[in-house]
Design a protein around this motif. Structure first.
Motif, PDB file in Angstrom:
ATOM      1  N   PHE B  72       0.834  -1.203   0.000  1.00  0.00           N
ATOM      2  CA  PHE B  72       0.000   0.000   0.000  1.00  0.00           C
ATOM      3  C   PHE B  72       0.868   1.251   0.000  1.00  0.00           C
ATOM      4  O   PHE B  72       0.657   2.187  -0.770  1.00  0.00           O
ATOM      5  CB  PHE B  72      -0.897  -0.049   1.239  1.00  0.00           C
ATOM      6  CG  PHE B  72      -1.634   1.217   1.536  1.00  0.00           C
ATOM      7  CD1 PHE B  72      -2.722   1.601   0.765  1.00  0.00           C
ATOM      8  CD2 PHE B  72      -1.261   2.014   2.606  1.00  0.00           C
ATOM      9  CE1 PHE B  72      -3.412   2.767   1.042  1.00  0.00           C
ATOM     10  CE2 PHE B  72      -1.945   3.185   2.900  1.00  0.00           C
ATOM     11  CZ  PHE B  72      -3.022   3.559   2.111  1.00  0.00           C
ATOM     12  N   GLU B  76       0.995   4.105  -2.900  1.00  0.00           N
ATOM     13  CA  GLU B  76       0.582   5.472  -2.573  1.00  0.00           C
ATOM     14  C   GLU B  76       1.725   6.460  -2.782  1.00  0.00           C
ATOM     15  O   GLU B  76       1.501   7.598  -3.193  1.00  0.00           O
ATOM     16  CB  GLU B  76       0.103   5.545  -1.115  1.00  0.00           C
ATOM     17  CG  GLU B  76      -1.169   4.801  -0.856  1.00  0.00           C
ATOM     18  CD  GLU B  76      -2.362   5.443  -1.556  1.00  0.00           C
ATOM     19  OE1 GLU B  76      -2.759   6.542  -1.161  1.00  0.00           O
ATOM     20  OE2 GLU B  76      -2.878   4.832  -2.512  1.00  0.00           O
ATOM     21  N   TYR B 160      -4.559   0.494   8.062  1.00  0.00           N
ATOM     22  CA  TYR B 160      -3.517  -0.522   7.870  1.00  0.00           C
ATOM     23  C   TYR B 160      -2.699  -0.710   9.142  1.00  0.00           C
ATOM     24  O   TYR B 160      -2.311  -1.814   9.484  1.00  0.00           O
ATOM     25  CB  TYR B 160      -2.583  -0.107   6.730  1.00  0.00           C
ATOM     26  CG  TYR B 160      -3.104  -0.473   5.361  1.00  0.00           C
ATOM     27  CD1 TYR B 160      -2.752  -1.672   4.768  1.00  0.00           C
ATOM     28  CD2 TYR B 160      -3.958   0.381   4.675  1.00  0.00           C
ATOM     29  CE1 TYR B 160      -3.229  -2.024   3.522  1.00  0.00           C
ATOM     30  CE2 TYR B 160      -4.440   0.046   3.426  1.00  0.00           C
ATOM     31  CZ  TYR B 160      -4.076  -1.151   2.850  1.00  0.00           C
ATOM     32  OH  TYR B 160      -4.549  -1.497   1.627  1.00  0.00           O
TER      33      TYR B 160
END
Lengths: 138, 177
Positions: B72, B76, B160
């Motif tokens: 992630f 990002e 997360y």
């Protein structure tokens, strides 16, 4: 250009592009807080690209492992310095430029209203560190 | 993080920096790791390993959580860079700068450090401060439609990290080392 190697030169080109846009962003963005976006995000990925290209150029296992360590430290330290600069600016009373006529654009921290609270927290943290003997008091 | 994990991590970093992850360097790295953890117990905040048999299930789940976060994060980071690059190059960029306040559910100095660091490298936001009780985060945002959107992107990162609620090598807020 017969010695162009995509695997080696492409990361360097991409990295250089991001570092260039970082410089442009730092010049063009209106205030310190906006400029930090350019200098923290773009320089991180930009230098990562350049490092990767250099590692491929050296083509040496040691270069890749050092690259991994350098990237790790870069990801750890760049946000930290951005955070310190932003907070120091805010606490010293530099107001952020807000909004540009469409939606949002508020300062929910309260136009420096809570700076005292943060300054107090910093003093407290310093006191704790001094008690631990990690820094000199005052 | 247990002291043992931290010492192993330090050994790996040492070997990486030397560029030769051979047995000798790892052994020297382990020695240095033990020395560092002994010399600076408070600064690195490592805890002794928990008593009893390690919970393999929980360890695997945490490992999967870390991998998910890493994927992630890298995605990002790329998005963030393209976004800021476009803003920097556009003739008349719509920055719409603002400072937003985000109530935090995440606890623990280590994870909060990771959260504030990640937010700075992720699209639209840079961490500016944490409230004294560590329950609120302030971030500067550009390129987002409104405060709600900026907050949502931070809450997503927090999601997360909530899945990994094991402290990093720092003592939890207010607790003993």
């Amino acid at each position: 250009m017969d010695d162009f190697q995509a695997v080696r030169d492409l990361p360097i080109l991409i990295g250089a592009f991001f570092v260039l846009t970082a410089a442009i962003g730092v010049v063009r963005f209106p205030d310190l807080y906006s400029r930090l976006h350019a200098s923290s995000k773009l320089v991180t990925l930009g230098s990562a690209g350049i490092f990767l290209g250099v590692a491929f150029a050296l083509n040496d296992a040691a270069a890749f492992t050092r690259l991994a360590a350098v990237l790790l430290f870069q990801f750890l330290t760049t946000p930290l310095s951005a955070y310190l600069i932003a907070q120091a600016a805010y606490l010293r009373g530099l107001p952020p430029i807000l909004g540009d006529g469409q939606g949002g654009g508020t300062d929910e921290w309260g136009a420096l209203g809570r700076a005292d609270e943060v300054a107090q927290a910093d003093r407290e943290a310093l006191r704790v560190l001094a008690e631990e003997g990690l820094v000199d008091e005052g | 993080m247990s002291r043992l994990t931290l010492v192993c991590l330090l050994a790996v970093v040492w070997a990486l920096l030397l560029g030769e992850p051979g047995v000798r360097n790892l052994v020297v790295g382990l020695g240095l790791g033990v020395l560092i953890v002994r010399l600076f117990p408070r600064a690195v905040g490592a805890r002794a390993a928990p008593r009893g048999a390690p919970d393999l299930r929980a360890t695997l789940r945490r490992g999967a959580g870390w991998l998910a976060f890493l994927g992630f994060f890298l995605r990002e980071l790329t998005v963030a860079n393209v976004q800021v690059a476009l803003l920097a190059l556009r003739p008349r960029p719509r920055l719409n700068p603002m400072i937003v306040e985000v109530p935090l559910r995440l606890r623990g100095e280590g994870l909060l450090t990771l959260l504030s660091a990640s937010i700075t490298l992720m699209p639209g936001t840079v961490t500016v401060g944490l409230s004294r009780d560590r329950h609120t985060l302030y971030a500067h945002a550009i390129g987002t439609a409104d405060a709600e959107a900026a907050r949502a992107s931070i809450v997503r990162v927090e999601g997360y990290l909530l899945a990994l609620d094991t402290p990093l090598p720092f003592p939890p807020t207010g607790g003993p080392a």
